[in-house]
Design a protein around this motif. Structure first.
Motif, PDB file in Angstrom:
ATOM      1  N   TYR A  18       0.823  -1.221   0.000  1.00 38.29           N
ATOM      2  CA  TYR A  18       0.000   0.000   0.000  1.00 38.29           C
ATOM      3  C   TYR A  18       0.854   1.266   0.000  1.00 38.29           C
ATOM      4  N   ILE A  22       0.537   4.347  -2.647  1.00 35.89           N
ATOM      5  CA  ILE A  22       0.286   5.736  -2.229  1.00 35.89           C
ATOM      6  C   ILE A  22       1.382   6.656  -2.768  1.00 35.89           C
ATOM      7  N   ALA A  26       0.772   9.447  -5.668  1.00 36.50           N
ATOM      8  CA  ALA A  26       1.014  10.849  -5.304  1.00 36.50           C
ATOM      9  C   ALA A  26       1.941  11.492  -6.331  1.00 36.50           C
ATOM     10  N   ALA A  62      -5.820   3.086  -1.284  1.00 31.61           N
ATOM     11  CA  ALA A  62      -4.432   3.559  -1.290  1.00 31.61           C
ATOM     12  C   ALA A  62      -4.185   4.435  -2.516  1.00 31.61           C
ATOM     13  N   VAL A  65      -5.981   7.828  -2.008  1.00 20.26           N
ATOM     14  CA  VAL A  65      -5.254   8.664  -1.036  1.00 20.26           C
ATOM     15  C   VAL A  65      -4.015   9.271  -1.688  1.00 20.26           C
ATOM     16  N   GLY A  66      -3.255   8.447  -2.395  1.00 23.50           N
ATOM     17  CA  GLY A  66      -2.064   8.945  -3.057  1.00 23.50           C
ATOM     18  C   GLY A  66      -2.379  10.010  -4.094  1.00 23.50           C
ATOM     19  N   CYS A 154      -9.251   5.068  -9.941  1.00 26.44           N
ATOM     20  CA  CYS A 154      -8.514   3.993  -9.282  1.00 26.44           C
ATOM     21  C   CYS A 154      -9.322   2.698  -9.243  1.00 26.44           C
TER      22      CYS A 154
END
Length: 218
Positions: A18, A22, A26, A62, A65-66, A154
């Protein structure tokens, strides 16, 4: 060189789980040209394996979030550093002033819808945060539409990865083949997004024209 980078990125996903997803997403949502097609599908293939250290929805979260973290950082830099910074350094990250200027005009015209649809389209996904910051779009609205768009993208890529992995169990050994397979599978999605975005743009133009006609009449 690109082939070596692809192997390194896929290694991060394999080794870090994960955290690797991330970090790479990002990067993908900021100024680093990391293809999300080489992050989410491999993670999904790993998650589908026996005794997998990750799960389908864990990979989706994940990735989301990234994507948000990278987008938010880029937005804040663009908002507070401004156009002079982008004009000075953007060319070193594949974002020359002319390209950013066009994106800024797009952002001023289509605002929230523009950010949402951009999050679902390859290539411009990592760019849209810059004009959003430059025009000082409300940060919380930006965060909401960015997270929603990233979650959808995603989820789709993870689903594609799961599907491709089930049909080609050894595809992780050939990153180039994986990339081409995901592109072929996601072509239909991109076409649908482009059509919806075009309808959105048409709606905005028609609404704007109608508003001008009403202002003239009054």
């Amino acid at each position: 060189m690109m082939h070596e980078l692809i192997n390194i990125w896929m290694g991060w996903v394999t080794d870090w789980g994960y955290a690797g997803v991330i970090l790479l997403m990002a990067m993908e949502s900021s100024i680093f040209p990391v293809p999300s097609e080489l992050v989410m599908p491999p993670a999904a293939i790993i998650a589908a394996g026996p005794n997998a250290p990750m799960s389908f929805w864990g990979v989706v979260i994940a990735g989301t979030v990234g994507s948000y973290v990278g987008s938010a950082i880029t937005y804040l830099v663009a908002r507070y550093a401004g156009i002079p910074f982008i004009n000075r350094w953007g060319k070193y990250f594949f974002m020359p002033p002319a390209k950013v200027a066009k994106a800024t005009v797009f952002m001023e015209r289509y605002a929230v819808g523009g950010v949402f649809f951009a999050r679902l389209l390859p290539v411009i996904r990592h760019l849209i945060s810059i004009p959003a910051g430059i025009v000082r779009m409300n940060f919380w609205i930006f965060s909401l539409v960015t997270t929603l768009g990233a979650f959808i993208w995603c989820t789709v890529l993870t689903w594609y990865g799961h599907r491709i992995g089930s049909e080609h169990p050894d595809i992780l050994k050939d990153p180039d083949k994986l990339k081409e397979a995901v592109k072929a599978e996601s072509l239909g999605l991109v076409i649908c997004v482009v059509v919806l975005a075009a309808l959105y743009v048409l709606m905005i133009k028609m609404t704007s024209r109608k508003k001008k006609e009403q202002d003239i009449q009054h």
